[in-house]
Design a protein around this motif. Structure first.
Motif, PDB file in Angstrom:
ATOM      1  N   GLU A  34       0.812  -1.225   0.000  1.00  0.00           N
ATOM      2  CA  GLU A  34       0.000   0.000   0.000  1.00  0.00           C
ATOM      3  C   GLU A  34       0.844   1.273   0.000  1.00  0.00           C
ATOM      4  OE1 GLU A  34       0.618  -1.581   4.095  1.00  0.00           O
ATOM      5  OE2 GLU A  34      -0.334  -2.458   2.345  1.00  0.00           O
ATOM      6  N   ASP A  35       2.121   1.153   0.391  1.00  0.00           N
ATOM      7  CA  ASP A  35       3.028   2.307   0.358  1.00  0.00           C
ATOM      8  C   ASP A  35       3.807   2.391  -0.956  1.00  0.00           C
ATOM      9  OD1 ASP A  35       2.306   3.084   2.968  1.00  0.00           O
ATOM     10  OD2 ASP A  35       3.769   1.690   3.835  1.00  0.00           O
ATOM     11  N   GLY A  36       3.514   1.480  -1.871  1.00  0.00           N
ATOM     12  CA  GLY A  36       4.201   1.480  -3.158  1.00  0.00           C
ATOM     13  C   GLY A  36       5.561   0.811  -3.129  1.00  0.00           C
ATOM     14  N   LEU A  37       5.856   0.061  -2.053  1.00  0.00           N
ATOM     15  CA  LEU A  37       7.160  -0.576  -1.906  1.00  0.00           C
ATOM     16  C   LEU A  37       7.094  -2.046  -2.281  1.00  0.00           C
ATOM     17  CD1 LEU A  37       8.172   0.953   1.541  1.00  0.00           C
ATOM     18  CD2 LEU A  37       8.894   1.707  -0.738  1.00  0.00           C
ATOM     19  N   THR A  38       8.166  -2.537  -2.883  1.00  0.00           N
ATOM     20  CA  THR A  38       8.306  -3.962  -3.167  1.00  0.00           C
ATOM     21  C   THR A  38       9.373  -4.535  -2.250  1.00  0.00           C
ATOM     22  OG1 THR A  38       9.980  -3.582  -4.856  1.00  0.00           O
ATOM     23  CG2 THR A  38       7.664  -3.615  -5.589  1.00  0.00           C
ATOM     24  N   PHE A  39       9.454  -5.856  -2.183  1.00  0.00           N
ATOM     25  CA  PHE A  39      10.446  -6.482  -1.308  1.00  0.00           C
ATOM     26  C   PHE A  39      11.873  -6.002  -1.591  1.00  0.00           C
ATOM     27  CE2 PHE A  39       7.118  -9.992  -1.121  1.00  0.00           C
ATOM     28  CZ  PHE A  39       6.586  -9.540   0.079  1.00  0.00           C
ATOM     29  N   PRO A  40      12.294  -5.874  -2.870  1.00  0.00           N
ATOM     30  CA  PRO A  40      13.653  -5.375  -3.117  1.00  0.00           C
ATOM     31  C   PRO A  40      13.905  -3.955  -2.584  1.00  0.00           C
ATOM     32  CG  PRO A  40      12.848  -6.517  -5.058  1.00  0.00           C
ATOM     33  CD  PRO A  40      11.674  -6.376  -4.112  1.00  0.00           C
ATOM     34  N   ASP A  41      12.843  -3.197  -2.296  1.00  0.00           N
ATOM     35  CA  ASP A  41      13.029  -1.876  -1.691  1.00  0.00           C
ATOM     36  C   ASP A  41      13.473  -1.976  -0.235  1.00  0.00           C
ATOM     37  OD1 ASP A  41      12.191  -0.388  -3.961  1.00  0.00           O
ATOM     38  OD2 ASP A  41      10.090  -0.764  -3.430  1.00  0.00           O
ATOM     39  N   GLY A  42      13.244  -3.125   0.397  1.00  0.00           N
ATOM     40  CA  GLY A  42      13.494  -3.237   1.828  1.00  0.00           C
ATOM     41  C   GLY A  42      14.623  -4.141   2.248  1.00  0.00           C
ATOM     42  N   PHE A  43      15.055  -5.041   1.377  1.00  0.00           N
ATOM     43  CA  PHE A  43      16.127  -5.972   1.740  1.00  0.00           C
ATOM     44  C   PHE A  43      16.612  -6.700   0.495  1.00  0.00           C
ATOM     45  CE2 PHE A  43      12.102  -8.144   2.227  1.00  0.00           C
ATOM     46  CZ  PHE A  43      12.303  -9.368   1.600  1.00  0.00           C
ATOM     47  N   ARG A  44      17.721  -7.386   0.648  1.00  0.00           N
ATOM     48  CA  ARG A  44      18.278  -8.184  -0.439  1.00  0.00           C
ATOM     49  C   ARG A  44      18.061  -9.664  -0.109  1.00  0.00           C
ATOM     50  NH1 ARG A  44      17.299  -4.488  -2.579  1.00  0.00           N
ATOM     51  NH2 ARG A  44      18.610  -2.711  -3.000  1.00  0.00           N
ATOM     52  N   LEU A  45      17.793 -10.438  -1.131  1.00  0.00           N
ATOM     53  CA  LEU A  45      17.587 -11.878  -0.986  1.00  0.00           C
ATOM     54  C   LEU A  45      18.592 -12.594  -1.879  1.00  0.00           C
ATOM     55  CD1 LEU A  45      15.771 -14.145   0.201  1.00  0.00           C
ATOM     56  CD2 LEU A  45      14.400 -13.957  -1.874  1.00  0.00           C
ATOM     57  N   GLU A  46      19.385 -13.473  -1.284  1.00  0.00           N
ATOM     58  CA  GLU A  46      20.416 -14.193  -2.027  1.00  0.00           C
ATOM     59  C   GLU A  46      20.096 -15.690  -2.012  1.00  0.00           C
ATOM     60  OE1 GLU A  46      22.996 -12.495  -3.338  1.00  0.00           O
ATOM     61  OE2 GLU A  46      22.612 -10.574  -2.363  1.00  0.00           O
ATOM     62  N   LEU A  67       8.760  -5.040   5.665  1.00  0.00           N
ATOM     63  CA  LEU A  67       8.802  -5.749   4.392  1.00  0.00           C
ATOM     64  C   LEU A  67       9.391  -7.148   4.558  1.00  0.00           C
ATOM     65  CD1 LEU A  67       9.865  -3.008   1.801  1.00  0.00           C
ATOM     66  CD2 LEU A  67       7.691  -4.244   1.893  1.00  0.00           C
ATOM     67  N   LEU A  68      10.410  -7.269   5.385  1.00  0.00           N
ATOM     68  CA  LEU A  68      11.010  -8.579   5.635  1.00  0.00           C
ATOM     69  C   LEU A  68       9.993  -9.525   6.262  1.00  0.00           C
ATOM     70  CD1 LEU A  68      13.193 -10.697   5.899  1.00  0.00           C
ATOM     71  CD2 LEU A  68      14.091  -9.432   7.865  1.00  0.00           C
ATOM     72  N   VAL A  69       9.294  -9.078   7.294  1.00  0.00           N
ATOM     73  CA  VAL A  69       8.293  -9.925   7.951  1.00  0.00           C
ATOM     74  C   VAL A  69       7.178 -10.285   6.967  1.00  0.00           C
ATOM     75  CG1 VAL A  69       6.548 -10.004   9.785  1.00  0.00           C
ATOM     76  CG2 VAL A  69       8.853  -9.135  10.282  1.00  0.00           C
ATOM     77  N   SER A  70       6.738  -9.334   6.157  1.00  0.00           N
ATOM     78  CA  SER A  70       5.705  -9.615   5.147  1.00  0.00           C
ATOM     79  C   SER A  70       6.174 -10.685   4.166  1.00  0.00           C
ATOM     80  CB  SER A  70       5.338  -8.345   4.376  1.00  0.00           C
ATOM     81  OG  SER A  70       4.735  -7.414   5.212  1.00  0.00           O
ATOM     82  N   PHE A  71       7.417 -10.608   3.744  1.00  0.00           N
ATOM     83  CA  PHE A  71       7.963 -11.598   2.825  1.00  0.00           C
ATOM     84  C   PHE A  71       7.988 -12.982   3.465  1.00  0.00           C
ATOM     85  CE2 PHE A  71      11.696 -13.985   1.328  1.00  0.00           C
ATOM     86  CZ  PHE A  71      11.299 -14.219   0.016  1.00  0.00           C
ATOM     87  N   VAL A  72       8.460 -13.060   4.695  1.00  0.00           N
ATOM     88  CA  VAL A  72       8.545 -14.353   5.371  1.00  0.00           C
ATOM     89  C   VAL A  72       7.147 -14.946   5.572  1.00  0.00           C
ATOM     90  CG1 VAL A  72       9.183 -15.480   7.556  1.00  0.00           C
ATOM     91  CG2 VAL A  72      10.780 -13.904   6.432  1.00  0.00           C
ATOM     92  N   LEU A  73       6.172 -14.116   5.932  1.00  0.00           N
ATOM     93  CA  LEU A  73       4.797 -14.613   6.075  1.00  0.00           C
ATOM     94  C   LEU A  73       4.240 -15.096   4.738  1.00  0.00           C
ATOM     95  CD1 LEU A  73       3.369 -11.998   8.584  1.00  0.00           C
ATOM     96  CD2 LEU A  73       3.788 -14.432   9.021  1.00  0.00           C
ATOM     97  N   LEU A  74       4.557 -14.395   3.653  1.00  0.00           N
ATOM     98  CA  LEU A  74       4.116 -14.834   2.333  1.00  0.00           C
ATOM     99  C   LEU A  74       4.767 -16.166   1.962  1.00  0.00           C
ATOM    100  CD1 LEU A  74       2.534 -14.296  -0.278  1.00  0.00           C
ATOM    101  CD2 LEU A  74       4.503 -12.954  -1.073  1.00  0.00           C
ATOM    102  N   CYS A  75       6.040 -16.314   2.247  1.00  0.00           N
ATOM    103  CA  CYS A  75       6.726 -17.586   1.998  1.00  0.00           C
ATOM    104  C   CYS A  75       6.105 -18.698   2.844  1.00  0.00           C
ATOM    105  CB  CYS A  75       8.221 -17.472   2.313  1.00  0.00           C
ATOM    106  SG  CYS A  75       9.177 -16.596   1.079  1.00  0.00           S
ATOM    107  N   ALA A  76       5.809 -18.418   4.103  1.00  0.00           N
ATOM    108  CA  ALA A  76       5.201 -19.427   4.975  1.00  0.00           C
ATOM    109  C   ALA A  76       3.881 -19.911   4.405  1.00  0.00           C
ATOM    110  CB  ALA A  76       5.009 -18.865   6.382  1.00  0.00           C
ATOM    111  N   GLU A  77       3.063 -18.977   3.926  1.00  0.00           N
ATOM    112  CA  GLU A  77       1.765 -19.328   3.360  1.00  0.00           C
ATOM    113  C   GLU A  77       1.903 -20.068   2.034  1.00  0.00           C
ATOM    114  OE1 GLU A  77      -2.179 -17.063   1.673  1.00  0.00           O
ATOM    115  OE2 GLU A  77      -1.023 -16.107   3.256  1.00  0.00           O
TER     116      GLU A  77
END
Length: 136
Positions: A34-46, A67-77
Motif C-alpha cells: 500500500e506504500d508502493g514498496l516492493t520487497f527489493p526496496d526493503g532488503f536483499r535476498l540471495e 517488508l522482511l516480515v511480510s515476505f517471510v509470512l508470504l513464503c510461509a503461506e
C-alpha cells in the motif's frame, strides 16, 4: 544531518530447491504494498551458494523490517513452512546521536502465519529505567 540505517542478516530455510525458486520469484514479482514498496526496496535476498535450501536475507543499509516480515509470512503461506523463525536487527546512524542507536528482534510463527513476538532495545531500556523488570 545524519543518516539512519537498519541492519540485519539472517537465513530462511525454505526446505528444498523448488521452494528456493518459488521464494526468489515471490521476492522479484510480488506487487507493491500500500506504500508502493516492493520487497527489493526493503532488503536483499540471495540464493543459497551451496545449492541448499537456506536463503540469505540481508539489508542494504536501509533495511525494512516490515517488508522482511511480510515476505517471510508470504513464503510461509505459499510454501507451507512450519515452526518459528526469527531475526535480530540493529539501528544505527552515520554519526553519534542520542536517538541514533538501538536494535531488537522479531519472531514469526510460520505455522500460524503470524507475527509471534518482537522487542526493541529502546522499549526495554525505557521500561527498566522507569522501574520495570526488564522483560519485554
Amino acid at each position: 544531518m545524519a543518516d539512519y540505517y537498519t541492519h540485519f542478516s539472517c537465513t530462511l530455510d525454505v526446505g528444498n530447491h523448488p521452494h528456493v525458486e518459488q521464494a526468489l520469484a515471490l521476492y522479484a514479482n510480488t506487487p507493491p504494498n500500500e506504500d508502493g514498496l516492493t520487497f527489493p526496496d526493503g532488503f536483499r535476498l540471495e540464493p543459497p551458494a551451496d545449492g541448499g535450501s537456506e536463503l540469505w536475507i540481508h539489508d542494504d543499509g536501509r533495511g525494512d523490517i516490515e517488508l522482511l516480515v511480510s515476505f517471510v509470512l508470504l513464503c510461509a503461506e505459499t510454501l507451507f513452512l512450519e515452526g518459528r523463525w526469527g531475526f535480530e536487527y540493529a539501528l544505527t546512524a552515520s554519526r553519534p546521536l542520542l536517538d541514533g542507536f538501538g536494535g531488537g528482534a522479531h519472531v514469526v510463527d510460520l505455522s500460524n502465519r503470524t507475527s509471534h513476538s518482537w522487542t526493541s532495545t529502546s522499549d526495554w531500556l525505557a521500561g527498566v529505567l522507569t522501574g520495570g523488570d526488564g522483560h519485554a
